[in-house]
Design a protein around this motif. Structure first.
Motif, PDB file in Angstrom:
ATOM      1  N   LEU A   1     105.321  41.068  40.790  1.00 31.50           N
ATOM      2  CA  LEU A   1     106.509  40.852  41.604  1.00 31.50           C
ATOM      3  C   LEU A   1     106.349  41.660  42.884  1.00 31.50           C
ATOM      4  N   PRO A   2     106.231  41.022  44.044  1.00 31.01           N
ATOM      5  CA  PRO A   2     106.014  41.768  45.289  1.00 31.01           C
ATOM      6  C   PRO A   2     107.095  42.813  45.531  1.00 31.01           C
ATOM      7  N   SER A   3     106.676  43.953  46.010  1.00 30.04           N
ATOM      8  CA  SER A   3     107.591  45.062  46.270  1.00 30.04           C
ATOM      9  C   SER A   3     108.324  44.848  47.587  1.00 30.04           C
ATOM     10  N   PRO A   4     109.398  45.618  47.855  1.00 25.52           N
ATOM     11  CA  PRO A   4     110.049  45.542  49.170  1.00 25.52           C
ATOM     12  C   PRO A   4     109.069  45.755  50.314  1.00 25.52           C
ATOM     13  N   ALA A   5     108.196  46.764  50.200  1.00 23.76           N
ATOM     14  CA  ALA A   5     107.237  47.042  51.276  1.00 23.76           C
ATOM     15  C   ALA A   5     106.272  45.886  51.485  1.00 23.76           C
TER      16      ALA A   5
ATOM     17  N   GLU B   1     106.023  56.489  36.737  1.00 23.14           N
ATOM     18  CA  GLU B   1     105.878  55.075  37.090  1.00 23.14           C
ATOM     19  C   GLU B   1     107.246  54.436  37.294  1.00 23.14           C
ATOM     20  N   THR B   2     107.920  54.870  38.336  1.00 23.26           N
ATOM     21  CA  THR B   2     109.179  54.272  38.749  1.00 23.26           C
ATOM     22  C   THR B   2     108.930  53.498  40.040  1.00 23.26           C
ATOM     23  N   PRO B   3     109.849  52.619  40.443  1.00 22.25           N
ATOM     24  CA  PRO B   3     109.680  51.876  41.697  1.00 22.25           C
ATOM     25  C   PRO B   3     110.249  52.608  42.903  1.00 22.25           C
ATOM     26  N   ASP B   4     110.344  53.941  42.844  1.00 17.54           N
ATOM     27  CA  ASP B   4     111.133  54.697  43.812  1.00 17.54           C
ATOM     28  C   ASP B   4     110.612  54.639  45.242  1.00 17.54           C
ATOM     29  N   SER B   5     109.332  54.359  45.455  1.00 22.95           N
ATOM     30  CA  SER B   5     108.820  54.262  46.830  1.00 22.95           C
ATOM     31  C   SER B   5     108.974  52.861  47.398  1.00 22.95           C
ATOM     32  N   GLY B   6     109.450  51.924  46.605  1.00 19.76           N
ATOM     33  CA  GLY B   6     109.581  50.554  47.086  1.00 19.76           C
ATOM     34  C   GLY B   6     108.249  49.909  47.439  1.00 19.76           C
TER      35      GLY B   6
ATOM     36  N   HIS C   1     110.177  59.294  46.394  1.00 19.67           N
ATOM     37  CA  HIS C   1     110.532  58.154  47.233  1.00 19.67           C
ATOM     38  C   HIS C   1     109.485  57.866  48.303  1.00 19.67           C
ATOM     39  N   GLU C   2     108.464  58.686  48.384  1.00 17.04           N
ATOM     40  CA  GLU C   2     107.305  58.371  49.218  1.00 17.04           C
ATOM     41  C   GLU C   2     106.156  57.790  48.391  1.00 17.04           C
ATOM     42  N   ARG C   3     106.031  58.188  47.123  1.00 18.32           N
ATOM     43  CA  ARG C   3     104.795  57.898  46.402  1.00 18.32           C
ATOM     44  C   ARG C   3     104.918  56.977  45.193  1.00 18.32           C
TER      45      ARG C   3
ATOM     46  N   THR D   1     111.696  53.743  51.432  1.00 11.65           N
ATOM     47  CA  THR D   1     111.480  53.063  50.148  1.00 11.65           C
ATOM     48  C   THR D   1     111.152  51.583  50.306  1.00 11.65           C
ATOM     49  N   GLY D   2     110.200  51.302  51.163  1.00 13.19           N
ATOM     50  CA  GLY D   2     109.753  49.925  51.323  1.00 13.19           C
ATOM     51  C   GLY D   2     110.428  49.171  52.442  1.00 13.19           C
TER      52      GLY D   2
END
Length: 664
Positions: A280-284, A432-437, A420-422, A391-392
């Motif tokens: 699933l493509p990320s926001p970034a 392994e969270t989606p916190d960096s987007g 939120h950067e990494r 975040t992306g």
């Protein structure tokens, strides 16, 4: 196969489904998977870090506005190219019946699709959002409701659309909204929507506006690159500093500084293909992407410590920055240094608009620190993680760099990487969270090149005055025998305490916290792995962020106090470091993000708990170190405050303080 990790801030449990890389909110899965789930609900995500009302506007199907007034028009105060930093007023007229649901979006680039992307609903599952369809195929930079104009709902401003002789037979309502716009290189367009964020439909749009100079060199910020001197004679000490800036031009540029010195820039950038993603493509990778332009960096050499220099950067083709001043920090091993430190700042709009991920305290704290910098009270700033909260949504890096420019263009702005950067699923981050987007540290390392070991190894140390700073990454492997662990142990063991008697350790995620959801933000494995290094190396002070408040511990180890401070006559807690016992730890994540409440119970190790926006000062001499929390406030608050005028911000004195003495 399913495994559980914990997302930060808000204690939102995240379940990662490895087979599809879909991330779901565990707190709402106490029945069979999605049974009876309403995909159009957004209320369950309110106040969660990964969701905001502005983000949810991208999750609705786009519809045409039916029955809209035929008189509606949209116009702007801007008629020509946009400067680097200005306010643009957007005026909507011809509204027959004002409601709370009309709003304006600022789109960039102007050719971005604001149409329906029916398959993109899958992408939002990564952030815990289960709305049926997205609104826009590319997210808007800003959005503002027409009701932000206090004259709108009451229709105090009108235009006459039909006359019968001298008498007006049909009046329509007018609203004006001001947007703060900075040079983000790509052109912009303003689009009027009806239906609110939940059920939007397009009403009108403006023409596209270009920036007068999309290549303009902007947002220069200074950082230290070493701690060493080129001569053992104090009067001959020479240090180097790095200047980093952003431009739309990829050709090499220059920095002119001092008495006719010139250095050429090296250029880097990053692309959409470098962003992390999953099936699933990320926001970034998708709807949050914005072209970063080109990031220039130049090393200014032959500088004297504690000295002010004039500089400018750019080129004849791309243009030049204003003439600026910066001050070098004290050399490592010298007698005194003054530091400001904080975490979790982010940014907020300087207008009435809604942006993705607003950090409400960021402007007041930045303005307060800028006043300290202007007064000459600061040698360096340390920002320990959760830098911009982009975040992306990549354009928000530009807005953050613009926010800190009054600070970072004047003195070293040193950083540590945060979640939120990494962090992103299957990217090599510890959590392994989606916190960096989907950013996975790539934009962070491009914008803030620190003196690190290598790419994606963002740990380093630096010395200023009598302080040795050891900066770790809590988002990379810190277990025994890892690269980072080995480096941390070596670095702290090699500190020359005659040269730099004070040792400060910093990273983003905290070891201890008594905030109400701390169980979800404390990793015992991290404590077990890293805390023994701090004790063995006799670290004096430990600084963390991640939790959005201020908390100071006793001198502690393994959850127990090893020493308590002695209260001085002036009310300041003091420690005699000739009898070292353990480090004092402080959480300083109160620089911008919405504050976290403390639990009702107070652990024995918690000495001070303050839930206020602010920053910390560190004043170190060879025999004494003072650490204090300072808060900033805004006296005047309210939706109708003119953001272009003085916010009424002021600096208040120390509200928590400790002092170490007899170190050397």
């Amino acid at each position: 196969m399913v495994f559980t990790t914990f997302s930060v801030y808000g204690a939102l449990t995240i379940i990662t489904i490895l087979s599809s890389f879909v991330v779901l909110s565990c707190s709402h899965l106490d029945r069979p998977f999605l049974e009876g789930f309403d995909p159009n609900r957004t209320d369950i995500y309110n106040n969660h870090t990964l969701i905001s009302q502005f983000r949810t506007l991208n999750r609705r199907p786009l519809k045409e506005c039916h029955g809209a007034s035929p008189y509606v028009k949209i116009s702007t105060s801007q008629v020509s190219a946009i400067s680097d930093d200005q306010n643009i007023t957007v005026t909507v007229s011809g509204i027959l019946k004002p409601t709370e649901h009309e709003w304006i979006a600022m789109i960039s680039p102007s050719h971005s699709s604001i149409g329906d992307c029916p398959l993109n609903w899958i992408l939002y599952k990564q952030t815990g959002d289960f709305s049926s369809l997205p609104l826009l195929c590319h997210y808007p930079v800003k959005a503002a409701y027409l009701k932000n104009d206090p004259n709108y709902l009451s229709c105090n401003r009108t235009e006459c659309k039909k006359h019968l002789g001298p008498v007006c037979k049909l009046k329509t309502c007018v609203s004006s909204i001001t947007f703060h716009v900075i040079n983000i290189r790509t052109d912009i367009e303003f689009v009027l929507f009806g239906g609110g964020f939940d059920h939007p439909c397009i009403m009108k749009r403006t023409k596209a506006f270009k920036f007068a100079n999309p290549n303009k060199p902007l947002y220069g910020h200074i950082s230290s690159i070493d701690s060493t001197a080129t001569s053992s004679k104090r009067c001959d000490i020479s240090i180097a500093m790095r200047l980093t800036w952003v431009s739309g031009d990829k050709a090499p540029q220059q920095v002119h500084y001092g008495d006719g010195k010139v250095q050429n820039s090296t250029i880097t950038t990053f692309t959409q293909s470098e962003m992390c993603t999953s099936l699933l493509p990320s926001p970034a990778k998708d709807f949050g992407w914005h072209d970063p332009g080109y990031i220039h960096s130049a090393i200014m050499q032959g500088l004297k410590p504690s000295t002010t220099y004039v500089y400018k950067y750019g080129s004849d083709y791309a243009g030049w920055s204003d003439q600026l001043e910066f001050r070098t920090p004290p050399a490592g091993g010298s007698d005194e240094v003054r530091i400001i430190a904080y975490g979790d700042m982010g940014k907020a709009p300087r207008d009435s608009s809604i942006e993705h991920y607003i950090q409400p305290g960021s402007i007041s704290v930045t303005d307060a620190v800028a006043a300290e910098v202007a007064a000459g009270n600061v040698d360096s700033i340390f920002h320990i993680g959760d830098i911009s909260y982009a975040t992306g949504f990549l354009v928000e890096w530009d807005y953050f760099l613009h926010l800190i420019a009054p600070l970072a263009s004047c003195l070293p702005y040193m950083t540590a990487i945060g979640n939120h950067e990494r962090d992103y699923v299957d990217s090599g981050s510890v959590f392994e969270t989606p916190d960096s987007g989907g950013e996975c540290g790539v934009p962070y390392e491009a914008y803030f090149p620190m003196p690190t070991q290598a790419k994606d190894k963002p740990w380093y140390s630096i010395e200023q005055g009598p302080l040795h700073f050891t900066i770790m990454s809590t988002e990379h492997d810190w277990t025994p025998n890892s690269d980072q662990y080995t480096w941390l142990k070596s670095d702290m063991n090699s500190v020359n305490r005659s040269r730099t008697p004070w040792l400060i350790f910093a990273g983003h995620r905290q070891m201890y916290s008594s905030y109400s959801d701390a169980i979800f933000t404390v990793d015992q494995h991290f404590i077990d792995s890293v805390e023994p290094l701090l004790l063995a190396s006799k670290v004096d002070l430990v600084l963390f962020g991640h939790v959005h408040n201020y908390e100071r511990t006793c001198a502690m180890y393994q959850g127990k106090c090893k020493a308590m401070p002695v209260k001085g006559a002036d009310g300041v807690d003091t420690y005699d470091q000739t009898n070292y016992t353990a480090p004092v730890q402080a959480v300083i994540g109160m620089a911008g993000y919405t504050l976290d409440n403390f639990s009702s119970s107070v652990p024995d190790w918690s000495i001070s708990r303050i839930c206020k926006f602010g920053y910390t000062r560190i004043h170190a001499k060879r025999g004494i170190l003072n650490f204090e929390l300072t808060k900033s406030i805004i006296r005047r608050l309210g939706p109708n405050i003119d953001p272009t005028k003085d916010s009424g911000q002021k600096i208040i004195g120390s509200i928590d303080q400790i002092e170490y003495y007899n170190k050397f």
